[in-house]
Design a protein around this motif. Sequence first.
Motif, PDB file in Angstrom:
ATOM      1  N   LEU A 352     -60.892 140.353  -8.031  1.00 28.18           N
ATOM      2  CA  LEU A 352     -59.801 141.067  -9.555  1.00 28.18           C
ATOM      3  C   LEU A 352     -60.911 141.618 -10.574  1.00 28.18           C
ATOM      4  O   LEU A 352     -62.134 141.646  -9.598  1.00 28.18           O
ATOM      5  N   SER A 353     -60.841 143.134 -10.440  1.00 30.93           N
ATOM      6  CA  SER A 353     -61.199 143.440 -11.641  1.00 30.93           C
ATOM      7  C   SER A 353     -61.536 142.396 -13.053  1.00 30.93           C
ATOM      8  O   SER A 353     -60.952 141.607 -13.428  1.00 30.93           O
ATOM      9  N   GLU A 354     -62.924 142.718 -13.559  1.00 32.75           N
ATOM     10  CA  GLU A 354     -63.067 142.332 -14.952  1.00 32.75           C
ATOM     11  C   GLU A 354     -61.474 141.990 -15.843  1.00 32.75           C
ATOM     12  O   GLU A 354     -61.206 141.893 -16.466  1.00 32.75           O
ATOM     13  N   GLU A 355     -61.032 143.266 -15.757  1.00 35.83           N
ATOM     14  CA  GLU A 355     -60.054 143.634 -17.164  1.00 35.83           C
ATOM     15  C   GLU A 355     -58.928 142.480 -17.157  1.00 35.83           C
ATOM     16  O   GLU A 355     -57.989 141.458 -17.287  1.00 35.83           O
ATOM     17  N   MET A 356     -58.519 142.450 -15.273  1.00 32.90           N
ATOM     18  CA  MET A 356     -57.300 141.736 -14.988  1.00 32.90           C
ATOM     19  C   MET A 356     -58.282 140.024 -14.713  1.00 32.90           C
ATOM     20  O   MET A 356     -56.776 139.632 -14.976  1.00 32.90           O
ATOM     21  N   LYS A 357     -59.238 140.108 -14.928  1.00 36.16           N
ATOM     22  CA  LYS A 357     -59.333 138.652 -14.876  1.00 36.16           C
ATOM     23  C   LYS A 357     -59.812 138.216 -15.975  1.00 36.16           C
ATOM     24  O   LYS A 357     -58.704 137.464 -16.614  1.00 36.16           O
ATOM     25  N   GLU A 358     -59.883 139.112 -17.163  1.00 33.51           N
ATOM     26  CA  GLU A 358     -59.572 138.906 -18.440  1.00 33.51           C
ATOM     27  C   GLU A 358     -57.695 138.486 -18.746  1.00 33.51           C
ATOM     28  O   GLU A 358     -57.465 137.437 -19.417  1.00 33.51           O
ATOM     29  N   ALA A 359     -57.308 139.375 -18.119  1.00 29.68           N
ATOM     30  CA  ALA A 359     -56.088 139.403 -18.302  1.00 29.68           C
ATOM     31  C   ALA A 359     -55.781 138.020 -18.095  1.00 29.68           C
ATOM     32  O   ALA A 359     -54.244 137.449 -18.177  1.00 29.68           O
ATOM     33  N   ARG A 360     -55.643 138.040 -16.811  1.00 26.71           N
ATOM     34  CA  ARG A 360     -54.887 136.746 -16.453  1.00 26.71           C
ATOM     35  C   ARG A 360     -55.773 134.905 -17.005  1.00 26.71           C
ATOM     36  O   ARG A 360     -55.535 134.364 -17.012  1.00 26.71           O
ATOM     37  N   ASN A 361     -57.105 134.727 -17.648  1.00 25.80           N
ATOM     38  CA  ASN A 361     -57.468 133.809 -18.472  1.00 25.80           C
ATOM     39  C   ASN A 361     -56.745 134.257 -19.923  1.00 25.80           C
ATOM     40  O   ASN A 361     -56.403 133.080 -20.399  1.00 25.80           O
ATOM     41  N   GLU A 362     -56.089 135.103 -20.490  1.00 25.79           N
ATOM     42  CA  GLU A 362     -55.963 134.525 -21.508  1.00 25.79           C
ATOM     43  C   GLU A 362     -53.807 134.642 -21.074  1.00 25.79           C
ATOM     44  O   GLU A 362     -53.593 133.207 -21.991  1.00 25.79           O
ATOM     45  N   PHE A 363     -53.641 134.624 -19.601  1.00 21.21           N
ATOM     46  CA  PHE A 363     -52.186 134.237 -19.748  1.00 21.21           C
ATOM     47  C   PHE A 363     -52.515 132.644 -19.475  1.00 21.21           C
ATOM     48  O   PHE A 363     -51.688 131.844 -20.136  1.00 21.21           O
ATOM     49  N   LEU A 364     -53.671 131.993 -18.405  1.00 17.37           N
ATOM     50  CA  LEU A 364     -53.381 130.597 -18.322  1.00 17.37           C
ATOM     51  C   LEU A 364     -53.865 130.818 -19.671  1.00 17.37           C
ATOM     52  O   LEU A 364     -53.199 129.376 -19.901  1.00 17.37           O
ATOM     53  N   GLU A 365     -54.891 130.905 -20.991  1.00 17.04           N
ATOM     54  CA  GLU A 365     -54.865 130.041 -22.070  1.00 17.04           C
ATOM     55  C   GLU A 365     -53.600 130.019 -22.782  1.00 17.04           C
ATOM     56  O   GLU A 365     -52.822 128.839 -23.480  1.00 17.04           O
ATOM     57  N   ASN A 366     -53.009 130.514 -23.045  1.00 16.55           N
ATOM     58  CA  ASN A 366     -51.603 130.881 -23.190  1.00 16.55           C
ATOM     59  C   ASN A 366     -50.731 129.790 -23.128  1.00 16.55           C
ATOM     60  O   ASN A 366     -49.950 128.809 -23.341  1.00 16.55           O
ATOM     61  N   LEU A 367     -50.040 129.360 -21.445  1.00 14.96           N
ATOM     62  CA  LEU A 367     -49.376 128.765 -20.964  1.00 14.96           C
ATOM     63  C   LEU A 367     -50.522 126.802 -21.658  1.00 14.96           C
ATOM     64  O   LEU A 367     -49.546 125.977 -21.356  1.00 14.96           O
ATOM     65  N   LEU A 368     -51.605 127.290 -21.051  1.00 13.75           N
ATOM     66  CA  LEU A 368     -52.098 126.016 -21.963  1.00 13.75           C
ATOM     67  C   LEU A 368     -51.930 125.073 -23.262  1.00 13.75           C
ATOM     68  O   LEU A 368     -51.082 124.402 -23.827  1.00 13.75           O
ATOM     69  N   ALA A 369     -51.998 126.215 -23.735  1.00 13.03           N
ATOM     70  CA  ALA A 369     -51.382 126.139 -25.643  1.00 13.03           C
ATOM     71  C   ALA A 369     -49.964 126.032 -26.127  1.00 13.03           C
ATOM     72  O   ALA A 369     -49.755 124.938 -26.292  1.00 13.03           O
ATOM     73  N   HIS A 370     -49.175 126.381 -24.860  1.00  9.46           N
ATOM     74  CA  HIS A 370     -47.478 125.484 -25.226  1.00  9.46           C
ATOM     75  C   HIS A 370     -46.857 124.725 -24.516  1.00  9.46           C
ATOM     76  O   HIS A 370     -45.721 124.267 -24.746  1.00  9.46           O
ATOM     77  N   ILE A 371     -48.486 123.964 -23.493  1.00 10.78           N
ATOM     78  CA  ILE A 371     -48.116 122.654 -23.380  1.00 10.78           C
ATOM     79  C   ILE A 371     -47.361 121.522 -24.693  1.00 10.78           C
ATOM     80  O   ILE A 371     -46.439 120.499 -23.974  1.00 10.78           O
ATOM     81  N   ASN A 372     -48.304 121.971 -25.593  1.00  8.40           N
ATOM     82  CA  ASN A 372     -47.964 121.366 -26.737  1.00  8.40           C
ATOM     83  C   ASN A 372     -46.992 122.174 -27.824  1.00  8.40           C
ATOM     84  O   ASN A 372     -46.903 121.949 -29.211  1.00  8.40           O
ATOM     85  N   ASP A 373     -45.777 122.612 -27.185  1.00  9.91           N
ATOM     86  CA  ASP A 373     -44.661 123.855 -27.694  1.00  9.91           C
ATOM     87  C   ASP A 373     -43.742 122.223 -28.672  1.00  9.91           C
ATOM     88  O   ASP A 373     -44.201 121.518 -28.247  1.00  9.91           O
ATOM     89  N   VAL A 374     -43.332 123.483 -29.786  1.00 11.30           N
ATOM     90  CA  VAL A 374     -42.773 122.322 -30.599  1.00 11.30           C
ATOM     91  C   VAL A 374     -41.363 121.844 -30.171  1.00 11.30           C
ATOM     92  O   VAL A 374     -40.944 120.865 -30.199  1.00 11.30           O
ATOM     93  N   SER A 375     -41.122 123.024 -29.528  1.00  9.52           N
ATOM     94  CA  SER A 375     -39.713 122.695 -28.404  1.00  9.52           C
ATOM     95  C   SER A 375     -39.880 121.923 -27.119  1.00  9.52           C
ATOM     96  O   SER A 375     -40.974 122.499 -26.560  1.00  9.52           O
ATOM     97  N   ALA A 376     -38.958 120.947 -27.402  1.00  9.38           N
ATOM     98  CA  ALA A 376     -39.130 120.022 -26.251  1.00  9.38           C
ATOM     99  C   ALA A 376     -39.012 120.589 -24.380  1.00  9.38           C
ATOM    100  O   ALA A 376     -39.548 120.899 -23.358  1.00  9.38           O
TER     101      ALA A 376
END
Length: 1479
Positions: A352-376
Motif C-alpha cells: 500500500l502507499s503511505e497515504e493508504m497505510k495512514e488511512a488504514r491505521n486511522e480506521f483501525l484506531e477508530n475501531l479499537l476506540a469504539h470497543i469501549n463505546d457507550v452503547s452496548a
Amino acid sequence: MDFQFVLPNTNAELLNSSGDSYYVKQIYAPNEIGERLRLCKQMVQQGDPFYLFDHFDTYFTIIEGRGSDPASITNLMRAFDLLYITADKLGQRLAPILSCSDTAQSLEDRQSYLNLTKMAMFLQINTVRRIDSVAAQNQQQQTQQKKRSKQTETLEQYPDWDSKRGRFLVQLYNILQFPLEKLWNPPVAEENFVNLVCDICYRTLELVHPRSENRHITDTVFQILGTAIKRYNHALTFPVRVLQILRTTEHAAESIASGINLLYEEYGISSVFSVLIKDIVETLTVDSADTVVSRNFSNFLMELATIAPKLMIPHLSTLCDELLNCESHTLRNCILQIMGDAIVGELTSEELSEEMKEARNEFLENLLAHINDVSAHVRAKVLQIWNHMKEENAVPLSFQLKVLCEAVERLEDKTSSVRKHAVQLIKSFLERNPFAAKLTLEELMKKHAEECEKMEKLSELLAEERKKAEELDEQWNLVIPEILPLVAESLKECTEDLPENTQENYEDMIQRISTLLLEKKYREAVVLVRKADQVAGNAELRHTLKIEEQCAYYMALLKSYIFLANGCKDSNEELGTQIKTVQFLQDSIEFSKVITKAVPKIQELLLSKTNSDVFEAVDLFTTGYMFAIKGTEGGMQQMLYLVWSSDKEKRDAVSNAYKKVLFSTDQTGRAHAIKVVQNLMRFLEELEYGHYTAMECLMREWVSTDDIDAAIIQVLFERFTLKLEGTTDNESRLALQLLIMSSNAKSSIASANINVIETIGLGERAKADPRIYTGCMEFMLNSIDSSAHSKFYKRYEPDSALVQKVLDFFQRFFFHPDITDFDRLSMRTLEFFYHLCQTPDIICQTIVVTLLKKFRDYAVVSTTDITPSQQARALETPFSQVIPESQPTQRNTEATQASQQRMPVFLLTRFLFIIGYMTLKEMIFLDIDVYNNMKFRQELTECEEKKKKNAFNTTRRKTGNLNMSATESLKRLSGTAAEPQQEPDEDLVGATAEDNIAELINHICEDVLLYSENSMLAKIFPYVMEICKYPVKYHDQSLQQAATLTLIRFMCVSSTFCDANMPFLMNILNHTKNIKIKCNIVIGLSDLTFRFPNIIEAWTGHFYSTLHEKNTELRLTAVKMLSHLILHEMIRVKGQIADLAMCIVDADAEIKNITQQFFKEIANKSNILYNVLPDIISKLSDTNLNVEEEKYRTIMRYILGLIQKDRQVETLVEKLCLRFPVTREERQWRDIAYCLSLLSYNERTIKKLIDNIQYYKDKVQIDEVYQSFKLIISNTSKMAKPELKAVVVELETRINECLEVNDGKEREEKEGSAADGGGDSNTGRAGVRNKQRMDKKSGRGATQRATSGRRGRRGKSSSSESSSSSEDEAPRSQKQQQVRNKIAARAARNRAGESSSSSSASEEDEEEVRGKAQTARSGRKVASSSSAIEKSRSKASNASKTQAASRAGPRSKVIEESASSDDGAEQYPQRKRGRGNRK
C-alpha cells in the motif's frame, strides 16, 4: 404529420385538445375493449407499428380503467403483450433510420418516428405501472383476507409477470441504445421522455425484492439508468430519486448498492455516488434521530462497502467526521462496519502507499476506540467486526495485542451480547494466533532468555568481525600496488577466455585461491580467479565490461577471497534473524500473558446465569484444547461442573464438547477405538480429583449412548492387561480407571470379565503396585447389577480361595510403610467384604484379631534387638507413639511395661481408620442388607405357612426392589420426619403397627455394637478416646485425624453414644488447630444431622461458626455441608443463614459461586428465602457486625435479585419500611433504603411506600436515603403505564413535601433564635438537628441514670422509635412519658437477666411499631403498650429459666454457652477459638 405527441404531466391532460397536440378523442366502454384489442392484434400482425396513431385511444382506455375484475386484468395483460410486440417492431424500424448518415432524408420522417416512439413508450410504461398497482392492491387484499382461493386466482391472473417485466426492461434498454436524441431538433432528448423511462426503473426498485432470481432485473434497471446518466443528462435527478427510495424502502438498499457498483464498473460513473454520499450525510445530520431513515441509509452504506470498498474509501473520512460521533448507534455501527469491510477488501496488502497505510491505521484506531463505546450495541458490533477481520487475516501484527487486551476487558461487560462476541474474538485469536501459543508462559520466557543470550553473543562476534575486517582492509590496501599490475598484465596478455578445466569444480578452485593468497602467490591466484569466474558462468557478463572495469571486478573478487581465506565472514544477516526471533518470542510472551489473564474470566463465564456466556466459553475451551493451546486444560476441567447443572441445554453443551474433543477422529474401526482410548487416558491423566465424579457421570452417559462401544472396551482391556504393544504401567492404570467408570453404567463389563480382574488384581502386578489391587477391588464391586429388581446376589464364602487371597494381600499391604493411599485401599477391601462376601462381620473381626496379634509381636520386636535394616526402616517411620492404655486403673501397675511397648505411628493410624470405617460399614450392613434379607425371609416363611401362591407372587412383586433401611422404616412407622426415599410409600411391605425386625436392628446398633460386654468395638473405643483426649501426648497429626474420624463414625451408629459424646466433639472442633480435623468434624456433623437430626439441632451454632474461620478449605467445607443440609431440609432455616449470606462476598471464588448457587436454589423452593430475608437484612445491618457497606450492598443486590413474586415484594416493602423507626444508626437507614431501591415496583408496591411514608419521612433528609428513593422513582417511571406513572408522581410529591416541611421547620427555628438574639444567624440544618437531639437526650436523662449499664440497644431503639414517630400533633411531654415507661420496663427485664439478640429486639420493636400504627388510628395506644410490656416480661422470665436450667446441667463450659438458647449462634456469629470456655 399534422400533430405532435406531447408527454403529459398527468394522463388527464391527454383528454383536452391544445393546438396541434395529440389528444384522446374517445374513451371506450368496457364491453367494447375486447373487440378493439382484436383489431389492434390484427394490425400488429401486419408489422406496422404506426397503427398506434389510430388505436392509441384503445390502449389509453385500458390504462385509465379502474376495474380489477378478471376481465379488466385480462385486457390489461393482452394490451401489454401487444405493446411489447409493437415496441419490438418500432425498434426494427428505428435502427436503419437512426443509423442513416443522410440527415436530410432521415429528417423527413423524424417527427412521425418521434411521435411513435413517445406514444409507444408512454403506453407501454403506463401499462406496466397499471399492472403493478393492480397486483399490489390485490396482494394487500390477500394479506388482509388470507384466503387460499384469492391467492390461486391472483396467480392465474398474473402468469410469469416477473419474467415479462424483465423482458420489458431489456427491451427498454435496447431502445435506449439507439441514438434517440437524433429524433429531436436540436438533437437533445426531451427531459420528460428521459424521466418517463427512468421513472419505471425507480418504481421497479421499490417493488422488486433483492432475491437471486431478480438479480437480472436490478442489473437491467441500472444499465438503463447508466445509459440515461451518460447520454441523456440524468445525473442531477438520479441522486434525488435514489435518496427518496432509500428513505422509504427498506429492501431497496441491497439492490441500489449493487447497482451503484455496476454504474462504477461498467459505466465509470463515480461522481453521482459522491453527490449521493453528500446528500446522505446532510440528511443524517438533520434526521439522525429518525431510526427508520438511519437504518435504511446504514444498510445501504454497509452493503456498498461490502460490494465496492474502493468506492467507499475516499469518502470514509467525511463519514467519520460527520457521523461517527452522532447519537444514533445504528449509524456508528454502519460507519465502523464500512471501515472493517474497507480494510478487509482493499487495505490488507503490504504494498500500500503511505497515504493508504495512514488511512488504514486511522480506521483501525477508530475501531479499537469504539470497543469501549457507550452503547452496548456498538461494542458488540465492533467486536464482531474485529472477529471478521481476524478470520480474514486483516489485523496487522502491531494491533493484535491491543485488540486482544480490549477483548479480555470486555469479558466483564454487563451486556451478554458483548461478552459473547468478546469470547468469539478471543477464540479467533487462539485459532489463528501467529505466536507460539502451544508453549506455556514459563517455557516461552525460558526460551526468550536463551535467544537473548544468543543475540548478545552474536553482537559480540559481529564486533570482533568488524575489527578484523578493518585490519584486513588495511592489509589489502598495502598489497593493492602489488596485485593490481598483475591483474592488468593478465588481462592484456590473454583477453580471450581461458580454457576450462572441467576436472575441477568451483568450490575446489575457491579453496585453492584462498591457499595461494595466504602464500602470497598472487600471480597464480589471479589466473585461477579468472578460471573460477569463467566456471561460475560470468564470462558473458565480463565481456560487456571495459578493461578498467574488468580490472576492478577481479580486484573485488580477490579482496573477497582474501577475507574468506582469513576466516572473516559477514554475520549481519544472522544477527538480523536473531533479533527477529527475540522480538517474536517477546510478542509471544505478551500474547501468552493476555491469554493467561483471560482464562480465569472465561472460566467465570462457565458459571454464568446467561446460557450464551456458557455456550461461548465451552466452545472456546473446546477449540483451544483441540488446538493444544496451553492454559485451556483448566477450562476443560472446570466445564465438568456443568454436568450437574439443572439446565439441560448446558449439560448437553458440555457433553457434546467432550464428545467433540475425545471422540472425533479421522479414522475408523479399531484405529478409531485406539485413538479414542488414547484421548480418554490423556484427559483422565490431567484431571483433578474433585472432577472425578463428574467424569464418571459423563462416562455413564457415553456408555448408555454407545459412544463407548464394545471396540473401545476391548482396547481398554488390552491396555489394562498390557496385551497392546507399547502400553506403559501408567497407561494400564488409566485404562483400569476408565473401565471402572464404564462398569458403573454397565455392570456386565465387570461381571463378564471377573476372572481377568481376579487374576490381575490378586497377582504379581498387584503385589508390586497396590493401586492395581485397589482398582481391581473397585472394579469387582461394580459387577453387582444395581439395576436388578432384587438386591440379593451370590456372595463369596468366607473360606473361599478368593477371600483368603484378599485377606493375605490386605494384611501384607497393612504393614507396608510406603503405601501412600492406604485409606482408599482399605475402604475398597472392606467394601468388598461387606458387599460381595457372606458374614462380613466375622471376616472383619478376624482381620482385627490378626492385626492385634501382629501388633504385639511387632511391638516386642521393636523393643528388643533391632537389625540395621529395621533401624533404617524405623528412621522412615519412627516409633513415636506409646500404645494407649485401655483401662485407667491399670496405668500405675503397667506403666513400665506400656512405656516400653512402642510402635510405628502409621500402623496405629491405619488400624484406627479401618476400625472406624468397619464400624460404619457394619451399621449400613445391618441397616439395609440384613434388614431386607430378614424381611424377605419372613415373607417367604409366611407364604409357605399360608400356602397361597397368589399371595406369594403378589408379595414378591411388591418387595422386588428391596432398598429400605431399618432406620427409615422406624421413622415412617413412628411418624417422624425422615429424608424421602426413592421408592413411594406403597413399596413398604409388611408395615404394621410394630416392625419387630426394624426394632431388632435398631437395638443392635443402639445397645449392642458399642455397649455390649462382648463387643469388640466397645473394647477398642477407650483407646480411641484416649488418643483424642490427649493430643499433646499423641501428637502425630495423622493419628489425631484418624482417631477423630473414628469417633465420628462410632457416633453415627448409636444415638445414645452420639448424644453423650457431642460436647467432647465440639470441644475438639473449637480447640484444635488441625484444619483437616476441623473439616472432618464439619463433614461428620453433616452425616450426623441426617442420622440424628434432633440431637444435632442444638449444636447448629457451632456449624455456622466455622463459616467465619480464616482457613479457606474449612470455610469451603462448611459452605458445602450447610448448603447440602438446608437444601435437603435437614436444618431449619433461621436468622443464622445471614452467616452463609456473608460468603457471597468471600475472597475465594469457589466459595462465592457455591453460595450464590445455594441461594438461587432455595429461592426456587416455596417461600424459604422470602421468610428469612428480614432476618438476613436485620443481622447484616447490625452495627456490631461491622459489615462493610460495599459488601453489604453486594450481598443484598444478589439476594434481592432472586425475589421475583409481586406479592413477596409487596410484603417485603412494608417490612422494610417498618424497620426505619426501630433502627438508630444512619448507616442502617442507608442500608434499608438501598434494599428498597433494589426491588422491582408495580402500582401496589408504590402505594405501599406511600402508605408507610410516616416511618421514613424524616430519614429522607439524609442524602443517600433520598438518592435511593429517587432511584426507585426514576427506574419505575421508565416504560411505565399511565396508572403507575400517576402513583410514582404522587410518591415523588409526598417525598418532596417531607423535604419542604423539614426545611420550613428549620427556617422557623432559625428565625426565632435570631429574633431572640440567642443564636447565630448562620446556624443551619445541622445545628437545629443537634439542638433537637440534645433536647431528646435531656428529656430522658433521668431514666438513663436510673437504668444499668446493660440497657443497650433496646432502650435506644425505643427512644429512636418514639422520637421518629412523634411527628403528629400529640404533646411532646406525653410522648416523652411513654418513652420513659418503656425504658423502665426494659430496664426491669435487663435486671431480671434477659439476654436477647439484636435481631429479636428489632422484631419486637417492629411489632410495637405496627401496634402503635394501629392503635393511633383506633385510640387504644396505652392498652397496646401495656400488653407489649407484659409480653416482653413473660419472655424475659422464660429466658432466665432456660439459662438457669442450662447452668444446672452437667455439660461442659463450651456447651454451656452455645446451648443456652436456640439463638446463641446468632448472638455470637464469629466465635474465637477458646471463647467457649469462658463463663
